[in-house]
Design an enzyme around this catalytic site. Structure first.
Site, PDB file in Angstrom:
ATOM      1  CE  LYS A  79       6.454  -2.711   3.913  1.00 10.11           C
ATOM      2  NZ  LYS A  79       7.644  -1.823   3.824  1.00 10.11           N
ATOM      3  CB  SER A 154       6.942   0.056   0.399  1.00  2.00           C
ATOM      4  OG  SER A 154       7.805  -0.387   1.428  1.00  2.00           O
ATOM      5  CB  SER A 178       9.602   1.611   3.127  1.00  3.04           C
ATOM      6  OG  SER A 178       9.578   1.637   1.732  1.00  3.04           O
TER       7      SER A 178
HETATM    8  N1  GLN Z   1      10.661   4.101  -1.897  1.00  4.00           N
HETATM    9  C1  GLN Z   1      11.914   3.423  -1.876  1.00  4.00           C
HETATM   10  C2  GLN Z   1      12.006   2.439  -3.000  1.00  4.00           C
HETATM   11  O1  GLN Z   1      11.089   2.345  -3.757  1.00  4.00           O
HETATM   12  C3  GLN Z   1      12.134   2.781  -0.538  1.00  4.00           C
HETATM   13  C4  GLN Z   1      11.525   1.457  -0.387  1.00  4.00           C
HETATM   14  C5  GLN Z   1      11.718   0.889   0.964  1.00  4.00           C
HETATM   15  O2  GLN Z   1      12.241   1.531   1.862  1.00  4.00           O
HETATM   16  N2  GLN Z   1      11.317  -0.363   1.113  1.00  4.00           N
HETATM   17  O3  GLN Z   1      12.996   1.771  -3.138  1.00  4.00           O
END
Ligand code: GLN
Length: 483
Positions: A79, A154, A178
């Site tokens: 990532k 994400s 994420s």
């Molecule tokens: N979807 C969640 C957010 O937007 C989690 C993001 C993440 O785990 N980096 O905060």
């Protein structure tokens, strides 16, 4: 051999028995990326071919010399918020468009010692904020099961890369779901380890009290193998925790007789409204499958988890607003010909995307004097109650099963104008981050890409540093229902 079904152990055995060479493996993945990634859009950066082939040759030398070890030559995607020395690292933000990392993240250093081959950096929501990868400043990643749908986020690039066979495995980060949510939407396995199990040194911080690095893989077995090589204390991350070799042994060698005795809790609050019908049906089937394996279920109650999402959307932006202050247009940055300092700030800060700005503003607000007690402090108190509630439940059961995501992969654009709908994607994953406990997402069954059969994953949570329980139960499930 069909390389589509490759796993980490099969790669190791195949290399050792000379069924294929490391060079052939790397060429296979390069070809896969060349043919499919234009459509999928999983990668932001792909490593130079010559460099990759040179690394593969080194692995082939090891095979000749009989010094091959597990993970050697593993084609891994990373990532793009995890630093690899001398590689571009953008966190999918325009503000880091020209940034080249000056050091390796600790996880990368550990994997380099194992001669893992890094294929490239994968797409994400800008600074890991989002649930669909649509917040990337550079491109939209598509779900390999249906190109009109999102891969989740994400870590959507990492999940799509593994699901489309553009890498054998990937690394992601999980602050509120994420790793697990995109794994669920792409039909693969995603593990968020206990807070402190893996060093975050070299991970671009989003919300430091919640962030954790973890693997996205085709199988539970692969997740266990990668995790067992990257956990451990690190002097560069003071939140990392000392874990011994017994921890590793138990992860890699589950005692299935003991695992089958674990009690699984079903939180009654998680199975009420908001689930789509396919998710509900698949999760019921997964529960039946566990029962057939001999697991005992118990209904539990987590009444305060209904506040988890609100609590997260106060604590997380507060930490985001502080962590992102370092992107001031001078450090790490692109260079402009600004006339003065104000001009420099204005030009650079305007490079943040809409969602990033929204969270910085929200975070600054909840931390401002006068609102600090009303919002931030209150959220911290609720976070403690949620932690305690889970602590108490783990006196009665060993694991908690739930859906990973309330819905299957949604259409691109469907939620991008409605932040609240998007935030609801994380309703089941956020409690584990707030409490710092480990959680994994596993597909309920095998899914077929050709029939647009959209995957559903179930989530297993357990108490701190009990990864062996979720990995062991997951492995049993995998052997019976996913092979
Ligand atoms: N979807 C969640 C957010 O937007 C989690 C993001 C993440 O785990 N980096 O905060």
């Amino acid at each position: 051999m069909d390389l589509k079904n490759l796993t980490i152990k099969k790669l190791y055995d195949g290399l050792k028995n000379k069924t294929f060479s490391a060079l052939e493996i790397i060429n296979y993945y390069l070809k896969q990326i060349e043919v499919k990634d234009k459509e999928i859009g999983a990668y932001l950066f792909i490593q130079n071919k010559e460099e990759l082939l040179n690394q593969a040759k080194l692995i082939d030398e090891k095979i000749k010399n009989n010094t091959l070890e597990i993970l050697n030559g593993l084609p891994l995607a990373v990532k793009d918020n995890i630093l690899i020395e001398n590689w571009p690292t953008t966190a999918a933000s325009k503000i880091l468009e020209n940034y080249i990392a000056s050091y390796d993240a600790t996880v990368i250093q550990k994997l380099k010692q194992k001669n893992v081959i890094f294929l490239g950096k994968t797409n994400l929501d800008e600074f890991a904020m989002g649930s669909s990868t649509e917040n990337s400043a550079f491109k939209i990643t598509k779900n390999p099961y249906d190109l009109e749908r999102v891969p989740g986020g994400s870590s959507g690039g990492s999940a799509a890369a593994v699901a489309a066979d553009l890498a054998l495995a990937a690394l992601g980060s999980d602050t509120g779901g994420s790793i697990r949510q995109p794994a669920s939407l792409c039909g693969i396995v995603g593990l968020k380890p206990t807070y402190g199990a893996i060093s975050r040194f070299g991970l671009i911080a989003m919300a430091s009290s919640l962030d954790q690095i973890g693997p996205l893989t085709k199988t539970v077995e692969d997740a266990a193998i990668i995790f067992s090589e990257i956990y451990g204390q690190d002097k560069f991350d003071s939140t990392s925790y000392p874990l011994n070799e017994k921890f590793k042994f138990e992860i890699l060698n589950p005692n299935f007789e003991e695992i089958k005795k674990l009690k699984i809790g079903l939180p009654k609050e998680y199975f009420v409204s908001g689930l789509d019908s396919k998710t509900e049906k698949e999760i019921s089937q997964a529960i039946e499958n566990f029962k057939k394996l001999g697991f005992e279920f118990k209904e539990i109650s987590l009444p305060h988890t209904k506040y988890a999402l609100s609590c997260y959307y106060i604590i997380m932006p507060a930490e985001v607003s502080s962590n992102l202050a370092r992107f001031d247009g001078i450090r790490y940055s692109r260079h402009f010909n600004e006339k003065n300092i104000l001009d420099l700030y204005l030009q650079n800060k305007s490079l943040f995307g809409q969602e990033t700005k929204r969270r910085i503003i929200l975070g600054t607000f909840v931390l401002s004097s006068g609102y600090y007690d009303a919002y931030y402090n209150k959220a911290q108190k609720i976070r403690n109650i949620i932690k305690q509630e889970l602590e108490e439940v783990f006196q009665k059961v060993d694991l908690i099963l739930s859906p990973t995501s309330p819905t299957v992969a949604f259409k691109i654009g469907e939620k991008s104008n409605d932040p609240l709908q998007m935030y609801l994607s994380d309703i089941f994953t956020i409690p584990a981050n707030l409490a710092g406990i480990p959680a994994i997402s596993i597909p309920t069954r095998k899914y077929q890409k050709t029939s647009k059969d959209l995957p559903v994953g179930f989530q297993l949570m357990t108490n701190h540093f009990n990864e062996k329980n979720i990995l062991g139960a997951g492995l049993l499930y995998e052997q019976e229902y996913l092979n």
